[in-house]
Motif scaffolding. Structure first.
Motif, PDB file in Angstrom:
ATOM      1  N   ARG A 145      14.639   2.545  -5.711  1.00 25.40           N
ATOM      2  CA  ARG A 145      13.518   2.573  -4.765  1.00 25.40           C
ATOM      3  C   ARG A 145      13.886   1.802  -3.493  1.00 25.40           C
ATOM      4  NH1 ARG A 145       9.966   0.002  -7.721  1.00 25.40           N
ATOM      5  NH2 ARG A 145       9.776   1.824  -9.053  1.00 25.40           N
ATOM      6  N   ALA A 146      14.515   0.627  -3.692  1.00 25.43           N
ATOM      7  CA  ALA A 146      14.932  -0.185  -2.540  1.00 25.43           C
ATOM      8  C   ALA A 146      16.004   0.532  -1.730  1.00 25.43           C
ATOM      9  CB  ALA A 146      15.448  -1.541  -3.023  1.00 25.43           C
ATOM     10  N   TYR A 147      16.961   1.131  -2.424  1.00 26.17           N
ATOM     11  CA  TYR A 147      18.019   1.871  -1.724  1.00 26.17           C
ATOM     12  C   TYR A 147      17.439   3.056  -0.952  1.00 26.17           C
ATOM     13  CZ  TYR A 147      21.588  -0.719  -4.394  1.00 26.17           C
ATOM     14  OH  TYR A 147      22.387  -1.692  -4.915  1.00 26.17           O
ATOM     15  N   ASN A 148      16.522   3.767  -1.591  1.00 21.95           N
ATOM     16  CA  ASN A 148      15.900   4.921  -0.928  1.00 21.95           C
ATOM     17  C   ASN A 148      15.163   4.507   0.330  1.00 21.95           C
ATOM     18  OD1 ASN A 148      14.774   7.833  -1.016  1.00 21.95           O
ATOM     19  ND2 ASN A 148      12.933   6.592  -0.971  1.00 21.95           N
ATOM     20  N   ASP A 149      14.396   3.424   0.236  1.00 18.79           N
ATOM     21  CA  ASP A 149      13.609   2.950   1.389  1.00 18.79           C
ATOM     22  C   ASP A 149      14.505   2.517   2.543  1.00 18.79           C
ATOM     23  OD1 ASP A 149      11.366   3.442  -0.101  1.00 18.79           O
ATOM     24  OD2 ASP A 149      10.936   1.345  -0.590  1.00 18.79           O
ATOM     25  N   ALA A 150      15.743   2.098   2.208  1.00 20.84           N
ATOM     26  CA  ALA A 150      16.684   1.639   3.241  1.00 20.84           C
ATOM     27  C   ALA A 150      17.595   2.769   3.723  1.00 20.84           C
ATOM     28  CB  ALA A 150      17.518   0.484   2.700  1.00 20.84           C
ATOM     29  N   GLY A 151      17.383   3.985   3.217  1.00 19.86           N
ATOM     30  CA  GLY A 151      18.207   5.120   3.637  1.00 19.86           C
ATOM     31  C   GLY A 151      19.619   5.091   3.094  1.00 19.86           C
ATOM     32  N   VAL A 152      19.789   4.471   1.921  1.00 24.48           N
ATOM     33  CA  VAL A 152      21.110   4.348   1.293  1.00 24.48           C
ATOM     34  C   VAL A 152      21.303   5.463   0.266  1.00 24.48           C
ATOM     35  CG1 VAL A 152      22.560   2.875  -0.172  1.00 24.48           C
ATOM     36  CG2 VAL A 152      21.133   1.851   1.611  1.00 24.48           C
ATOM     37  N   LEU A 153      22.483   6.088   0.258  1.00 21.44           N
ATOM     38  CA  LEU A 153      22.807   7.083  -0.764  1.00 21.44           C
ATOM     39  C   LEU A 153      23.276   6.367  -2.028  1.00 21.44           C
ATOM     40  CD1 LEU A 153      24.705   9.932   1.143  1.00 21.44           C
ATOM     41  CD2 LEU A 153      22.249   9.567   0.866  1.00 21.44           C
ATOM     42  N   LEU A 154      22.877   6.923  -3.181  1.00 21.91           N
ATOM     43  CA  LEU A 154      23.172   6.282  -4.458  1.00 21.91           C
ATOM     44  C   LEU A 154      23.747   7.302  -5.436  1.00 21.91           C
ATOM     45  CD1 LEU A 154      22.695   3.448  -5.788  1.00 21.91           C
ATOM     46  CD2 LEU A 154      20.592   4.386  -6.748  1.00 21.91           C
ATOM     47  N   ALA A 155      24.906   6.968  -6.028  1.00 22.15           N
ATOM     48  CA  ALA A 155      25.510   7.794  -7.076  1.00 22.15           C
ATOM     49  C   ALA A 155      25.604   6.925  -8.321  1.00 22.15           C
ATOM     50  CB  ALA A 155      26.895   8.274  -6.656  1.00 22.15           C
ATOM     51  N   THR A 156      24.866   7.284  -9.375  1.00 23.30           N
ATOM     52  CA  THR A 156      24.763   6.418 -10.548  1.00 23.30           C
ATOM     53  C   THR A 156      25.088   7.158 -11.835  1.00 23.30           C
ATOM     54  OG1 THR A 156      23.256   4.967 -11.805  1.00 23.30           O
ATOM     55  CG2 THR A 156      22.277   6.886 -10.745  1.00 23.30           C
ATOM     56  N   VAL A 157      25.579   6.399 -12.838  1.00 26.57           N
ATOM     57  CA  VAL A 157      25.789   6.968 -14.173  1.00 26.57           C
ATOM     58  C   VAL A 157      24.618   6.629 -15.094  1.00 26.57           C
ATOM     59  CG1 VAL A 157      28.315   6.918 -14.023  1.00 26.57           C
ATOM     60  CG2 VAL A 157      27.098   4.944 -14.988  1.00 26.57           C
ATOM     61  N   ALA A 158      23.592   5.944 -14.574  1.00 22.70           N
ATOM     62  CA  ALA A 158      22.416   5.597 -15.383  1.00 22.70           C
ATOM     63  C   ALA A 158      21.814   6.878 -15.967  1.00 22.70           C
ATOM     64  CB  ALA A 158      21.394   4.861 -14.528  1.00 22.70           C
ATOM     65  N   THR A 159      21.546   6.880 -17.269  1.00 24.63           N
ATOM     66  CA  THR A 159      21.258   8.137 -17.956  1.00 24.63           C
ATOM     67  C   THR A 159      19.783   8.426 -18.220  1.00 24.63           C
ATOM     68  OG1 THR A 159      21.619   7.012 -20.076  1.00 24.63           O
ATOM     69  CG2 THR A 159      23.498   8.179 -19.110  1.00 24.63           C
ATOM     70  N   ASN A 160      18.916   7.430 -18.068  1.00 18.78           N
ATOM     71  CA  ASN A 160      17.500   7.681 -18.358  1.00 18.78           C
ATOM     72  C   ASN A 160      16.956   8.790 -17.451  1.00 18.78           C
ATOM     73  OD1 ASN A 160      14.474   7.311 -18.193  1.00 18.78           O
ATOM     74  ND2 ASN A 160      14.941   5.736 -19.692  1.00 18.78           N
ATOM     75  N   PRO A 161      16.278   9.807 -18.018  1.00 18.62           N
ATOM     76  CA  PRO A 161      15.756  10.915 -17.205  1.00 18.62           C
ATOM     77  C   PRO A 161      14.876  10.467 -16.038  1.00 18.62           C
ATOM     78  CG  PRO A 161      15.632  11.473 -19.525  1.00 18.62           C
ATOM     79  CD  PRO A 161      16.049  10.030 -19.466  1.00 18.62           C
ATOM     80  N   LYS A 162      14.210   9.310 -16.196  1.00 17.41           N
ATOM     81  CA  LYS A 162      13.302   8.830 -15.142  1.00 17.41           C
ATOM     82  C   LYS A 162      14.036   8.519 -13.828  1.00 17.41           C
ATOM     83  CE  LYS A 162       9.986   6.779 -18.386  1.00 17.41           C
ATOM     84  NZ  LYS A 162       9.431   5.509 -18.937  1.00 17.41           N
ATOM     85  N   VAL A 163      15.340   8.240 -13.925  1.00 12.21           N
ATOM     86  CA  VAL A 163      16.109   7.881 -12.723  1.00 12.21           C
ATOM     87  C   VAL A 163      15.984   8.965 -11.662  1.00 12.21           C
ATOM     88  CG1 VAL A 163      18.426   7.459 -11.803  1.00 12.21           C
ATOM     89  CG2 VAL A 163      17.736   6.399 -13.961  1.00 12.21           C
ATOM     90  N   THR A 164      16.162  10.215 -12.068  1.00  9.97           N
ATOM     91  CA  THR A 164      16.132  11.318 -11.097  1.00  9.97           C
ATOM     92  C   THR A 164      14.768  11.994 -11.010  1.00  9.97           C
ATOM     93  OG1 THR A 164      17.031  12.774 -12.804  1.00  9.97           O
ATOM     94  CG2 THR A 164      18.605  11.822 -11.243  1.00  9.97           C
ATOM     95  N   GLN A 165      13.801  11.490 -11.757  1.00 10.16           N
ATOM     96  CA  GLN A 165      12.449  12.062 -11.690  1.00 10.16           C
ATOM     97  C   GLN A 165      11.605  11.411 -10.591  1.00 10.16           C
ATOM     98  OE1 GLN A 165      10.974  11.641 -15.705  1.00 10.16           O
ATOM     99  NE2 GLN A 165      12.284  13.285 -16.489  1.00 10.16           N
ATOM    100  N   GLN A 166      12.212  10.462  -9.874  1.00 11.02           N
ATOM    101  CA  GLN A 166      11.472   9.738  -8.835  1.00 11.02           C
ATOM    102  C   GLN A 166      11.400  10.505  -7.522  1.00 11.02           C
ATOM    103  OE1 GLN A 166      12.376   5.160  -9.349  1.00 11.02           O
ATOM    104  NE2 GLN A 166      14.250   6.309  -9.740  1.00 11.02           N
ATOM    105  N   GLY A 167      12.215  11.537  -7.389  1.00 15.18           N
ATOM    106  CA  GLY A 167      12.143  12.384  -6.207  1.00 15.18           C
ATOM    107  C   GLY A 167      12.885  11.875  -4.988  1.00 15.18           C
ATOM    108  N   TYR A 168      13.903  11.028  -5.185  1.00 15.55           N
ATOM    109  CA  TYR A 168      14.658  10.498  -4.050  1.00 15.55           C
ATOM    110  C   TYR A 168      15.786  11.468  -3.683  1.00 15.55           C
ATOM    111  CZ  TYR A 168      12.270   6.152  -5.339  1.00 15.55           C
ATOM    112  OH  TYR A 168      11.322   5.204  -5.648  1.00 15.55           O
ATOM    113  N   ALA A 169      15.766  11.934  -2.448  1.00 13.91           N
ATOM    114  CA  ALA A 169      16.735  12.954  -2.007  1.00 13.91           C
ATOM    115  C   ALA A 169      18.168  12.429  -1.969  1.00 13.91           C
ATOM    116  CB  ALA A 169      16.347  13.473  -0.622  1.00 13.91           C
TER     117      ALA A 169
END
Length: 382
Positions: free
Chosen positions: A121-145
């Motif tokens: 959320r913090a990265y998204n608000d700052a316009g930072v791109l994020l590539a993660t191996v975190a596996t919980n489905p909720k990670v990508t359900q937040q709608g961050y482009a």
């Protein structure tokens, strides 16, 4: 030679030297600095994973600087900035803010789902791109482009392990333990869901923490249910003593888990308690069978004097994926690079990185492993 000619000679050559220095400075000034951030557990029980992941990024950065790419007419110079998030959500938020404050616009990590969900959320608000191996489905359900998952999700890791247990091992009765972290809960629930759908009975579901090391009470309770297997949603520092205690208690069930126990550290910590009695699921194709896999493993070992572990190749790939997208976008602006990542496909060492609308990989095979001589041994890909 008189004093006057000597002075003239000194002035002439000093001027030439200054001109060369000036030219070199001007050339350096033309380089465009790109900061690549890494967030992961660099201290504590999971430090072996965090440092391995960080080295994957470091190797890619060093290669990019050795053979510089050009964007917008300027040569790019990459710099790695790494922060220890301790695998903890609060520390992860502090690490994210440090990277943001340092002007980082491209981050690889976090490793843990419990860190990635709030930090993204913090990265998204700052316009930072994020590539993660975190596996919980909720990670990508937040709608961050600008968020991309660069491996399989819990849905795939947990469900494929359950499918293997039902179809290949013919298990009928399984138990579940999870460590209450975002990752552990997520992968355990996905295992349970598929286990039930595949006709297996859930003998029990117990809970622990990611700081515990004594599991004798919950294992004794589950022993009475006589499960064929116990699925553990958690990490290697807990799975290893769990495997030893299962043997001490005379529990002959297999110990199953996700990608976080598919590591040489599991074999190291568990010793001879981890063999064909332990099975785990890991996202991605087998490096040994991937076309660029053996070469990557060789150069990683040559550089860091140790074997690449679970996600070093994925972190390496993500860094080079960012660089390719910068070239395609002809920009280092994350607002332009992000859409280039979304629209493109990067052929990396560990797989092909092509994403759906949520930021999940369109194709991410899962490989089932067991252990032999303390090392993960691949059995089958699903």
């Amino acid at each position: 030679m008189t004093l006057k000619p000597i002075l003239k000679h000194i002035v002439k050559h000093s001027a030439a030297a200054l001109a060369l220095l000036g030219a070199a400075g001007a050339a350096g000034a033309q380089d465009l600095l790109v900061k690549i951030g890494h967030s992961g557990p660099l201290s504590g029980a999971q430090a072996f994973s965090g440092k391995d992941n960080e080295n994957g990024v470091r190797l890619a950065v060093e290669e990019l600087n050795a053979k510089p790419i050009t964007v917008g007419g300027k040569k790019l110079r990459f710099e790695l900035l790494s922060e220890d998030d301790q695998g903890d959500p609060k520390s992860g938020m502090a690490a994210a803010q440090k990277l943001i404050d340092k002007g980082v616009k491209f981050v690889v990590g976090p490793y843990n789902s419990g860190v990635a969900i709030p930090a993204s959320r913090a990265y998204n608000d700052a316009g930072v791109l994020l590539a993660t191996v975190a596996t919980n489905p909720k990670v990508t359900q937040q709608g961050y482009a600008g968020l991309f998952r660069i491996n399989a999700s819990d849905t795939q890791l947990g469900s494929k392990m359950a499918l293997y247990a039902a179809k290949e091992l013919k298990f009928k009765n399984v138990a579940v333990i999870d460590d209450r972290t975002a990752f552990g809960q997520g992968v355990a629930e996905e295992f349970k869901k598929q286990a039930k759908a595949s006709g297996m009975q859930i003998a029990g579901h117990e809970f622990t923490t990611d700081k515990a090391f004594d599991f004798s009470a919950i294992l004794t309770k589950l022993k009475t249910k006589q499960p064929d297997a116990i699925f553990f949603g958690g990490y290697a520092p807990q799975a290893a003593p769990m495997a030893r205690q299962m043997r001490q208690l005379g529990i002959h069930a297999k110990l199953l888990g996700g990608d976080t126990i598919c590591t040489a550290e599991m074999g190291k910590l568990a010793g001879d308690a981890a063999g064909d009695n332990v099975l785990c699921s890991q996202g991605g194709a087998l490096l040994d069978k991937a076309s660029a896999g053996p070469a990557f493993k060789a150069k990683f070992k040559a550089r860091f004097k140790q074997d690449a572990d679970v996600y070093a190749a994925s972190y390496y790939d993500a860094t080079l994926m960012y660089a390719q997208a910068m070239q395609k976008a002809n920009s280092t602006d994350p607002a332009k690079v992000g859409p280039a990542v979304s629209a493109g496909a990067y052929q990396g060492v560990a797989g092909t990185y092509s994403f759906d609308a949520k930021g999940d990989m369109k194709q991410s095979p899962v490989t089932i492993f067991t252990f032999k001589n303390g090392q993960p041994l691949p059995l089958s890909s699903y």
